[in-house]
Scaffold this active site. Sequence first.
Site, mmCIF file in Angstrom:
data_model
loop_
_atom_site.group_PDB
_atom_site.id
_atom_site.type_symbol
_atom_site.label_atom_id
_atom_site.label_comp_id
_atom_site.label_asym_id
_atom_site.label_seq_id
_atom_site.Cartn_x
_atom_site.Cartn_y
_atom_site.Cartn_z
ATOM 1 N N LYS A 52 10.051 2.051 -0.475
ATOM 2 C CA LYS A 52 9.826 3.226 0.389
ATOM 3 C C LYS A 52 11.081 3.511 1.216
ATOM 4 O O LYS A 52 11.513 4.666 1.338
ATOM 5 C CB LYS A 52 8.620 2.989 1.313
ATOM 6 N N GLN A 97 1.951 -0.717 6.626
ATOM 7 C CA GLN A 97 1.622 -1.234 5.297
ATOM 8 C C GLN A 97 0.359 -2.094 5.355
ATOM 9 O O GLN A 97 0.228 -2.975 6.212
ATOM 10 C CB GLN A 97 2.817 -2.044 4.766
ATOM 11 N N ASP A 120 0.044 8.638 5.528
ATOM 12 C CA ASP A 120 -0.874 7.986 4.586
ATOM 13 C C ASP A 120 -2.180 8.774 4.421
ATOM 14 O O ASP A 120 -2.926 8.541 3.473
ATOM 15 C CB ASP A 120 -1.261 6.602 5.132
HETATM 16 N N1 GUN Z 1 -0.798 -0.870 0.616
HETATM 17 C C1 GUN Z 1 -0.952 -0.542 -0.695
HETATM 18 N N2 GUN Z 1 -0.946 0.800 -0.856
HETATM 19 C C2 GUN Z 1 -0.785 1.330 0.377
HETATM 20 C C3 GUN Z 1 -0.690 2.668 0.861
HETATM 21 O O1 GUN Z 1 -0.771 3.653 0.125
HETATM 22 N N3 GUN Z 1 -0.520 2.793 2.196
HETATM 23 C C4 GUN Z 1 -0.440 1.731 3.027
HETATM 24 N N4 GUN Z 1 -0.270 1.966 4.319
HETATM 25 N N5 GUN Z 1 -0.526 0.481 2.615
HETATM 26 C C5 GUN Z 1 -0.696 0.286 1.300
#
Ligand code: GUN
Length: 299
Positions: A52, A97, A120
């Site tokens: 990311k 996350q 998100d």
């Molecule tokens: N962990 C796995 N996929 C995601 C996601 O799309 N967003 C977040 N915040 N954590 C994750």
Amino acid sequence: MAEIIDGRAIAESVVVKVIESTAALVSSGITPGLAVVLVGEDPASQVYVNSKGRRAKECGFHSVQHNLDADTTTQDDLLKLVAELNADPAIHGILVQLPLPDHIDADAVIQAISPDKDVDGFHYINVGRLGTGALDEAFVPCTPAGSMLMIERVRGRDLSGLSAVVIGRSNIVGKPMANLLLAANATVTIAHSRTADLPAVARGADILVAAVGRPEMVKGDWVKPGATVIDVGINRIPAPEKGEGKTRLVGDVAFEEAEKIARAITPVPGGVGPMTIAMLMAATVTSAYRAAGKTPPRF
Ligand code: GUN
């Protein structure tokens, strides 16, 4: 044989548009900012968070990463960091996350993120915006948003008269996916582990989305001839044919069977997976445009 929907290529096209839109915004003095928060050292999460951060830099964003220690970080510490990021005008997107360590209440942290920076799309306000069809104001979870873009590339934006079946009812994928399909005028069924005769329900789908997390559960004879199949699953299974202890990735769909029946299908890997991070970048630049009072690009 079905058309293979190339997630890597579509993701690149999204990123190109993010880069262009970012450049336009930067020339008016605003740089989109994304903050990613990682608590602990879960290896899979570290990989996601690093990619990311890398993508954000490629897009020309101001990218910050907060790595917090799982043992010493309290819920209050995390809430304080979220409050700081909420108040920071250089930050347009905040992503904490998941999963978080057990001693932290993940829902309380997510609901503390400003809905206007919740890239998100997990905040109740954004869930509500999506559920009421207020898509111009919502942030939509990245995996269903990416899946929807792939469906649009194959079937167009208006799914009137088409039936869509989503297998899986999670808050992160199944439910938002169903809402997106509904907003595009599809006739939507959400199926799950308690659904009677799941294969028959799936066979009714012009658009079939599998998001269950069970390797190759959806068989070829679950697929309606000519259907568009979106496979959200990423499952690692043993692959003794590659050597002892080796593994490979498969989706929730038995790909080789399904591609003989479907009109279009996403592969695993290289399907929905690459779309997710691209959509996070799209959400961040969208947030920066909104904060600046400008009309965001349409992805
Ligand atoms: N962990 C796995 N996929 C995601 C996601 O799309 N967003 C977040 N915040 N954590 C994750």
